[in-house]
Scaffold this motif. Structure first.
Motif, PDB file in Angstrom:
ATOM      1  N   VAL A  38     -11.541   6.700  10.537  1.00 31.50           N
ATOM      2  CA  VAL A  38     -11.149   6.397  11.913  1.00 31.50           C
ATOM      3  C   VAL A  38     -10.216   5.187  11.947  1.00 31.50           C
ATOM      4  N   ILE A  39     -10.593   4.132  11.229  1.00 31.91           N
ATOM      5  CA  ILE A  39      -9.778   2.912  11.225  1.00 31.91           C
ATOM      6  C   ILE A  39      -8.451   3.152  10.525  1.00 31.91           C
ATOM      7  N   ALA A  44      -2.584   4.389  10.576  1.00 35.82           N
ATOM      8  CA  ALA A  44      -1.510   5.290  10.160  1.00 35.82           C
ATOM      9  C   ALA A  44      -0.645   5.732  11.337  1.00 35.82           C
ATOM     10  N   VAL A  45      -1.270   5.994  12.478  1.00 38.34           N
ATOM     11  CA  VAL A  45      -0.504   6.503  13.622  1.00 38.34           C
ATOM     12  C   VAL A  45       0.027   5.372  14.501  1.00 38.34           C
ATOM     13  N   TRP A  95      -1.793   1.184   0.286  1.00 33.75           N
ATOM     14  CA  TRP A  95      -0.457   1.207   0.881  1.00 33.75           C
ATOM     15  C   TRP A  95      -0.365   0.229   2.047  1.00 33.75           C
ATOM     16  N   PHE A  96      -1.388   0.253   2.910  1.00 29.21           N
ATOM     17  CA  PHE A  96      -1.348  -0.586   4.106  1.00 29.21           C
ATOM     18  C   PHE A  96      -1.578  -2.059   3.792  1.00 29.21           C
ATOM     19  N   ILE A  97      -2.217  -2.364   2.677  1.00 24.52           N
ATOM     20  CA  ILE A  97      -2.454  -3.759   2.316  1.00 24.52           C
ATOM     21  C   ILE A  97      -1.160  -4.452   1.900  1.00 24.52           C
ATOM     22  N   GLU A  98      -0.173  -3.679   1.500  1.00 20.36           N
ATOM     23  CA  GLU A  98       1.114  -4.271   1.120  1.00 20.36           C
ATOM     24  C   GLU A  98       1.740  -5.012   2.316  1.00 20.36           C
ATOM     25  N   ALA A 254      -4.217 -11.766  15.878  1.00 16.99           N
ATOM     26  CA  ALA A 254      -3.744 -10.466  15.382  1.00 16.99           C
ATOM     27  C   ALA A 254      -3.214 -10.631  13.969  1.00 16.99           C
ATOM     28  N   SER A 255      -3.313  -9.573  13.200  1.00  9.03           N
ATOM     29  CA  SER A 255      -2.788  -9.536  11.842  1.00  9.03           C
ATOM     30  C   SER A 255      -1.781  -8.403  11.728  1.00  9.03           C
ATOM     31  N   GLN A 256      -1.197  -8.246  10.542  1.00 13.69           N
ATOM     32  CA  GLN A 256      -0.199  -7.204  10.354  1.00 13.69           C
ATOM     33  C   GLN A 256      -0.791  -5.803  10.464  1.00 13.69           C
ATOM     34  N   ASP A 257      -2.099  -5.689  10.473  1.00 12.28           N
ATOM     35  CA  ASP A 257      -2.728  -4.378  10.590  1.00 12.28           C
ATOM     36  C   ASP A 257      -2.909  -3.949  12.040  1.00 12.28           C
ATOM     37  N   HIS A 258      -2.526  -4.792  12.972  1.00 13.82           N
ATOM     38  CA  HIS A 258      -2.567  -4.430  14.386  1.00 13.82           C
ATOM     39  C   HIS A 258      -1.188  -3.910  14.820  1.00 13.82           C
ATOM     40  N   ALA A 259      -1.177  -2.778  15.460  1.00 14.99           N
ATOM     41  CA  ALA A 259       0.081  -2.175  15.905  1.00 14.99           C
ATOM     42  C   ALA A 259       0.823  -3.096  16.870  1.00 14.99           C
TER      43      ALA A 259
END
Length: 333
Positions: A38-39, A44-45, A95-98, A254-259
Motif C-alpha cells: 500500500v505504501i 509509485a503513483v 529504487w525509491f531510496i535513491e 516532509a521528506s523526498q518520499d512525500h509527493a
C-alpha cells in the motif's frame, strides 16, 4: 495400537505441524507484503493519500525491515509466488531510496557566498543552544521555527548586534518564526499558514535573494489537506518568478518520499544537503529515534546555487537537528 499404526499417526502429526508452520508463514508474509505494498504503491503513483500513508511515507526506507521478514516467512512457507512478491517490493524500495531530483553545477561564476542555518527550537526550549551554535558557526542567515515569545526576546537580546536585520511572525508555542540576517532585508508577505512562515528579500553583496522560512503544518490525522495546501503555498514562492534566486529553509514536515514535497522540488529547487553529499541524514525525531528518523528539515535552493559542507547539529531540548550549509550564488545560473 500396532507399531505401524503408531508410526503412521506420528507421521501424520508431524505433517500437520509442518502444514501449520507453512500456513502461518504464508499468512504472515502476505500481511506484511500487503501493508508494504500500500505504501509503496502510493509512492509509485505519486500520491500521499490519507492517514496513515503520509505518516509512514516519512519512514519509507525502514519498510525494508518488514519486507525482509516477509521474505523469511515465504521461505518458511515455501510460498514461491510470495517470494517473487517480496523481491519486487525490495527492488521498488531500493529504487525509491535513491536521491530524488536533478543535480548539476550552476552556470556562470560565483558572485556571492554565505552560510545558512535552520533550526526548529521546539517551543523555544532550545534557544540557548541555538545562540551558542550561531556564535560558534557564524551563519549569515538563520531561520528559526517554533520561536515563541521568550525565544524571540532572547534572540533580540543576544544576537541583534550581529544580526541587525530580521523578519518575524510572532506567536506562542509552535506558531512563532524568525529570520535573522547579516544582510539588509526587504519585507515580503511570506506564506500564509497555521504556523508562522515569514519571508524577505535579502541584499546579498548587491544581489537580491528571496528568503522564505518553511514550517507547514505536519500531516496529522485529519489535517493532511492543510499540510498539502501549505506546501503548495511554498511552491508558489518559486513559481511566481522562476528566474529569481530563492532559498527556502525550515522544518518542512516532509521528506523526498512525500509527493507534495517532490512537487516542490520539481518547481526548480535542489536540496542543499543532497547537493552537498548528505542525502537522507535523519533530522527528526532526533531525541527518540536519532538513527531511524526522517530528513524533514531542509534548505532548498534554486538552480543559481551550489551547496557545500552540510552539517547537522544536535541541540539540547529539541527533537530536531539543526542544519548548517554553505551556499554559493552563481551569476547566470
Amino acid at each position: 495400537m500396532t507399531a505401524e499404526t503408531a508410526e503412521w499417526a506420528d507421521a501424520r502429526e508431524e505433517a500437520g505441524r509442518r502444514s501449520g508452520k507453512r500456513r502461518f508463514g504464508g499468512w504472515s508474509a502476505a500481511l506484511l507484503f500487503a501493508g508494504v505494498s500500500v505504501i509503496v504503491g502510493c509512492r509509485a503513483v505519486g500520491t500521499d493519500a490519507v492517514t496513515p500513508v503520509p505518516q509512514l511515507l516519512a519512514f519509507l526506507p525502514w519498510l525494508l525491515v518488514p519486507t525482509a521478514f516477509g521474505l523469511l516467512f515465504t521461505l518458511l512457507a515455501r510460498w514461491w509466488p510470495g517470494a517473487v512478491w517480496g523481491v519486487v517490493l525490495l527492488g521498488l524500495l531500493a529504487w525509491f531510496i535513491e536521491p530524488y531530483g536533478k543535480t548539476g553545477a550552476p552556470a556562470g561564476p560565483p558572485v556571492a557566498e554565505f552560510r545558512v542555518m535552520t533550526s526548529n527550537v521546539e517551543f523555544g526550549r532550545a534557544t540557548a543552544g541555538l545562540v551558542d551554535a550561531v556564535r560558534r558557526l557564524k551563519p549569515d542567515v538563520v531561520f528559526v521555527q517554533e520561536c515563541e515569545y521568550t525565544c524571540d526576546a532572547l534572540l533580540r537580546r543576544e544576537l541583534t548586534a550581529d544580526y541587525p536585520h530580521r523578519r518575524a511572525v510572532a506567536g506562542g508555542g509552535s506558531e512563532g518564526s524568525v529570520i535573522l540576517s547579516r544582510f539588509p532585508l526587504k519585507g515580503t508577505d511570506g506564506v500564509p499558514g497555521t504556523l508562522g512562515m515569514p519571508g524577505a528579500v535579502a541584499d546579498v553583496d548587491g544581489h537580491a535573494v528571496r528568503l522564505q522560512l518553511a514550517h507547514p503544518m505536519p500531516p496529522l490525522p485529519g489535517q493532511v489537506d492543510v499540510w498539502e495546501r501549505e506546501l503548495r503555498g511554498l511552491r508558489d514562492v518559486v513559481t511566481a518568478d522562476p528566474t529569481a534566486p530563492v532559498v527556502l529553509a525550515g522544518d518542512f514536515n516532509a521528506s523526498q518520499d512525500h509527493a507534495a514535497f517532490r512537487r516542490l522540488l520539481d518547481s526548480g529547487l535542489g536540496d542543499a544537503a543532497r547537493l552537498g553529499g548528505a542525502h537522507r541524514v535523519p533530522t527528526w525525531p532526533a531525541r527518540t529515534m536519532p538513527t531511524f528518523g526522517a530528513q524533514i528539515d531542509h534548505v532548498l535552493v534554486s538552480r543559481q546555487f551550489a551547496a557545500d559542507r552540510p552539517r547537522f547539529l544536535d541541540l539540547a531540548d529539541t527533537d530536531h537537528r539543526t542544519l548548517v550549509v554553505d551556499l554559493a550564488l552563481h551569476h547566470g545560473g
